[in-house]
Design a protein around this motif. Structure first.
Motif, PDB file in Angstrom:
ATOM      1  N   ASN A 208      20.809  37.763  37.839  1.00 50.26           N
ATOM      2  CA  ASN A 208      22.219  37.363  37.297  1.00 50.26           C
ATOM      3  C   ASN A 208      22.758  35.933  37.704  1.00 50.26           C
ATOM      4  O   ASN A 208      23.722  35.769  37.772  1.00 50.26           O
ATOM      5  N   LEU A 209      21.655  35.219  37.929  1.00 44.11           N
ATOM      6  CA  LEU A 209      21.887  33.974  38.442  1.00 44.11           C
ATOM      7  C   LEU A 209      22.907  33.057  37.604  1.00 44.11           C
ATOM      8  O   LEU A 209      23.798  32.294  38.286  1.00 44.11           O
TER       9      LEU A 209
ATOM     10  N   ASP B 208      36.111  38.793  41.413  1.00 40.88           N
ATOM     11  CA  ASP B 208      35.739  37.814  42.361  1.00 40.88           C
ATOM     12  C   ASP B 208      35.378  38.379  43.679  1.00 40.88           C
ATOM     13  O   ASP B 208      34.527  37.879  44.518  1.00 40.88           O
ATOM     14  N   LEU B 209      35.734  39.478  44.137  1.00 41.97           N
ATOM     15  CA  LEU B 209      35.535  40.061  45.252  1.00 41.97           C
ATOM     16  C   LEU B 209      33.987  40.757  45.232  1.00 41.97           C
ATOM     17  O   LEU B 209      33.300  40.679  46.201  1.00 41.97           O
ATOM     18  N   VAL B 210      33.712  41.276  44.124  1.00 40.61           N
ATOM     19  CA  VAL B 210      32.380  41.786  43.881  1.00 40.61           C
ATOM     20  C   VAL B 210      31.331  40.775  43.920  1.00 40.61           C
ATOM     21  O   VAL B 210      30.227  41.075  44.604  1.00 40.61           O
ATOM     22  N   VAL B 211      31.690  39.683  43.402  1.00 44.42           N
ATOM     23  CA  VAL B 211      30.769  38.481  43.595  1.00 44.42           C
ATOM     24  C   VAL B 211      30.366  38.183  45.005  1.00 44.42           C
ATOM     25  O   VAL B 211      29.486  37.590  45.479  1.00 44.42           O
ATOM     26  N   ARG B 212      31.546  38.392  45.678  1.00 47.33           N
ATOM     27  CA  ARG B 212      31.394  37.919  47.376  1.00 47.33           C
ATOM     28  C   ARG B 212      30.841  39.370  47.984  1.00 47.33           C
ATOM     29  O   ARG B 212      31.144  39.307  49.194  1.00 47.33           O
ATOM     30  N   LYS B 213      30.104  40.238  47.342  1.00 46.68           N
ATOM     31  CA  LYS B 213      29.546  41.294  48.124  1.00 46.68           C
ATOM     32  C   LYS B 213      30.539  42.347  48.665  1.00 46.68           C
ATOM     33  O   LYS B 213      30.125  42.976  49.490  1.00 46.68           O
TER      34      LYS B 213
ATOM     35  N   ASP C 298      23.185  25.986  42.632  1.00 38.77           N
ATOM     36  CA  ASP C 298      21.921  26.103  43.584  1.00 38.77           C
ATOM     37  C   ASP C 298      20.975  27.331  42.947  1.00 38.77           C
ATOM     38  O   ASP C 298      21.194  28.072  42.234  1.00 38.77           O
ATOM     39  N   ALA C 299      19.765  27.070  43.582  1.00 35.96           N
ATOM     40  CA  ALA C 299      18.843  28.124  43.383  1.00 35.96           C
ATOM     41  C   ALA C 299      19.217  29.471  43.872  1.00 35.96           C
ATOM     42  O   ALA C 299      20.187  29.695  44.858  1.00 35.96           O
TER      43      ALA C 299
ATOM     44  N   GLN D 237      26.278  31.703  39.414  1.00 34.11           N
ATOM     45  CA  GLN D 237      26.310  30.170  39.194  1.00 34.11           C
ATOM     46  C   GLN D 237      27.850  29.801  38.759  1.00 34.11           C
ATOM     47  O   GLN D 237      28.265  29.162  39.283  1.00 34.11           O
ATOM     48  N   ASP D 238      27.952  30.471  37.523  1.00 34.40           N
ATOM     49  CA  ASP D 238      29.297  30.419  37.008  1.00 34.40           C
ATOM     50  C   ASP D 238      30.609  30.768  38.031  1.00 34.40           C
ATOM     51  O   ASP D 238      31.557  29.821  37.973  1.00 34.40           O
TER      52      ASP D 238
END
Length: 308
Positions: free
Chosen positions: A244-245, A153-158, A256-257, A249-250
């Motif tokens: 990796n949209l 979850d941290l990786v997804v948030r940069k 969103d786009a 998104q998941d």
């Protein structure tokens, strides 16, 4: 090429005109008290510096060291990909040519970081990769500001992903390796590719940390680093999100786009204070040391030096 030794590890070192630093990197690997089979794959990315070429030839004479030579310079990530493609072991780890693994005997009493990482990956199929923390040396000494455990979850948030990850070679190939178009923040992009690929296959995405610090990051200005490039972070983030949209998104629970998600992901990138707070939750004493070293403020006096 298929792997030959189960439970074995390939160290991939991309090298372009790194001079005698490449010797230090290789020596730090062969000096590890490794219990598992290993190889060191140096990828010469078209070096034309005589000192570098001599150092590579010297390293190539060491047991377990191979050299892959690219005819001309193709870039850091192409070199990394060539090294993984040429590797023969079950697991892979990247080491930059001007960095090294820690060789302090006291730190290695409990076994080497690569051995520990492979042990974890062997035992835990739901673990996507293992990482360690980085210790800076050279022009500045101390922990990097992102020295705390990664989570999906941290990786997804940069949040930062270090170079030091150990992963399955098969996973690295399956996810498409490093994207040469992502010319900066490539380690984060590779981690996203890896996690997204496993997500699509229904595999677990646990991330494990072996604290250490077992990876040594050289702070200097002698060798050109990818991190020095002037590049739009939003553009790079958009490339990664667009590729990796479905994964973003998941994990972010939104439809969103890519452009909208990329902007939000970048806005969630941790500040130095956020990083310090994450570190404090993991190790308060370590966070206090880092705060003192950096003369910590919301804008650090060390930012102009590019110290991570």
């Amino acid at each position: 090429m298929t792997t030959t030794d189960a439970g074995s590890i390939s160290f991939v070192i991309p090298c372009y005109n790194a001079g005698d630093y490449i010797s230090e990197a290789v020596e730090s690997l062969v000096q590890q008290p490794l219990r598992r089979p290993y190889e060191v794959v140096i990828v010469d990315d078209g070096s034309d510096d005589e000192t570098t070429l001599k150092a590579i030839d010297t390293c190539a004479a060491l047991p377990g060291v191979r050299v892959v030579r690219l005819a001309q310079r193709q870039g850091h990530h192409v070199a990394r990909n060539a090294g993984v493609a040429a590797s023969r072991m079950e697991y892979v780890m990247q080491v930059d040519a001007d960095d090294r693994l820690a060789t302090d005997p006291d730190l290695l009493k409990g076994r080497s970081y690569p051995d520990r990482a492979v042990d974890i990956l062997d035992a835990e199929p739901d673990t996507a990769f293992v990482h360690t923390m980085s210790w800076m040396f050279g022009a500045f000494e101390g922990f990097t500001i992102s020295s705390y455990p990664c989570r999906e979850d941290l990786v997804v948030r940069k949040h930062h992903v270090p170079t030091s990850i150990v992963c399955r070679r098969a996973d690295a190939l399956e996810c498409g390796l490093y994207d040469p178009k992502v010319v900066k923040w490539g380690d984060w992009a590779f981690a996203v590719n890896l996690l997204a690929s496993r997500f699509r296959r229904g595999a677990g995405n646990d991330i494990r940390c072996v604290a250490g610090p077992f990876y040594e990051y050289r702070v200097h200005s002698r060798v050109e680093r990818v991190s020095d490039a002037e590049v739009s972070e939003l553009d790079m983030t958009l490339l990664v999100v667009a590729n990796n949209l479905d994964f973003f998104q998941d994990r972010l629970n939104r439809n969103d786009a890519a452009a909208a998600i990329a902007r939000d992901v970048l806005e969630q990138k941790p500040t130095r204070l956020d990083d310090l707070l994450h570190m404090a939750r993991f190790d308060l004493h370590q966070a206090q040391i880092v705060a003192e070293q950096r003369e910590f403020a919301l804008s650090s006096p060390y930012e102009p030096l590019g110290i991570p």
